[in-house]
Design an enzyme around this catalytic site. Sequence first.
Site, PDB file in Angstrom:
ATOM      1  N   GLU A 245      15.899 -15.838  37.349  1.00  0.00           N
ATOM      2  CA  GLU A 245      16.184 -16.005  39.010  1.00  0.00           C
ATOM      3  C   GLU A 245      14.531 -16.796  38.909  1.00  0.00           C
ATOM      4  O   GLU A 245      13.675 -16.536  38.716  1.00  0.00           O
ATOM      5  CB  GLU A 245      15.459 -14.913  40.052  1.00  0.00           C
ATOM      6  CG  GLU A 245      16.645 -13.985  40.244  1.00  0.00           C
ATOM      7  CD  GLU A 245      17.440 -14.916  41.105  1.00  0.00           C
ATOM      8  OE1 GLU A 245      17.036 -15.796  41.696  1.00  0.00           O
ATOM      9  OE2 GLU A 245      18.365 -14.069  40.919  1.00  0.00           O
ATOM     10  N   CYS A 279       9.151 -17.042  45.328  1.00  0.00           N
ATOM     11  CA  CYS A 279      10.353 -18.533  45.087  1.00  0.00           C
ATOM     12  C   CYS A 279      10.956 -18.863  46.845  1.00  0.00           C
ATOM     13  O   CYS A 279      11.701 -19.376  46.587  1.00  0.00           O
ATOM     14  CB  CYS A 279      10.736 -17.593  43.955  1.00  0.00           C
ATOM     15  SG  CYS A 279      11.921 -15.586  44.508  1.00  0.00           S
TER      16      CYS A 279
END
Length: 476
Positions: A245, A279
């Site tokens: 990720e 993020c």
Amino acid sequence: MKPNLINGKWEATGHGVENINPSDIMDVIDVYAQAGRAETEAAIAAAAEAFPAWSLSTPQQRHDILHRAGDEILTRCEELATLLAREEGKILAEARGEVTRAGHIMLFFAGEALRQRGELRESVRPGVQVDVTREPVGVIGVITPWNFPIAIPAWKIAPALCHGNTVVFKPAELVPGCAWALVDILHRAGMPPGVLNLVMGKGAVVGQTMLEDARVDAITFTGSQVTGARVAAASLPLMRKVQLEMGGKNPLVVLDDADLDVAVDCALDGAFYSTGQRCTASSRLIVTRGIHDRFVAALAERVSQLRVGPALAENTQIGPVVDSIQLSQDIDYIATARRQGGVLRAGGDTVRLQTEGYFLQPALITETHPDMQINREEVFGPVASVIAVEDYEAALAMANDTPFGLSGGICTTSLKYASDFKRKAQVGMVMVNLPTAGVDYHVPFGGRKASSFGPREQGSHAAEFFTVVKTAYTRP
Ligand code: UN1
């Protein structure tokens, strides 16, 4: 000094490093042991040795440990949230939310241990039975970032353990406190020796050792694109499973027909809460002409009113940036955006307070073009840019004009545009009239393109990464 956990024993080997509070750099939270290559290898060996027995442990045993851990996290929420806010800089309210999320994740995967699914199929051949089951992968390397110091470790470690794997956990160097607390809780909840190992230390030493060691069967990683690429490159020759990720450059589209208050709230939360250090942050605000000026005026007003302060002060809305490196990076991004023609409509200055910390007034930059650096690279700070577009079609094209593909949002009252955006946004998670950040813990998390690689995290979909499929044929 807080030690590492290797093979069920707390080991304070090597030297220690101080954990500093970004709201007050004179405040040392504690000193944490730094593992070297030898400690990391011992942790991997312990995890490999513990795997056969743990992989055959009963779902009840795994459920009970994860359940006890989840209960303790929720019971100690206030204390853990204070630690989190102190070491990472997230404000107390957000830290409470994150700790609660970590507790809920543990309880979800406690239940998931009891919900193992298999399939019984009829064979195409007479007299043969086929069953399809899932088995644990082996030793999982867990490498986590600093921005969610307890939730991300929880959402990687809980499914790993739930599905019968053993773990070597390397937390981010900036946030060993929450990592240590989480491992301590799981350890006391009844993890057998070697099943969960904690190796705090440098990426170049601990992380590198994990990458090179073929006994690590899979690595789940959240962090930068550069490091993610390194994890992938080191794992390919070993045929190791990876789940990565990485960054985002998430668009929030605001259409002329949006409810202005909803759009401003979504942008404010998505772009700036948690100091923009997510993020999933909404960093590109893509706004159609008819609402542009009203939206920018209302948002700029709200941004300049955001109260920046120490994470532990109850009236703070925006905590500090995590460290000095991140702060100077944020400042550089703002300066470059202005040099390239962006207009700083609100914030952008560092803030001096009673304690020395890394405080930055969130920055809103308008009149930006899609090819400016601010619209191409992830900032990972309280900085958002506005791009004006003509209509929905242009907004959609702009939203997809990025190498990233984590989350994307749209603010609109039109079912037609909302449905079209949900279908055509090239992202893993799409939000309608909601911020692009702030996700549920029981459904899949992840993106596409340069943002993510490998199967999804979270919820029942986590089984995809943390198990391998076996097809068994039987002639009774
Ligand atoms: C969220 O938006 O609720 O590192 C979670 C990150 C993400 C988590 C975001 N992996 O910011």
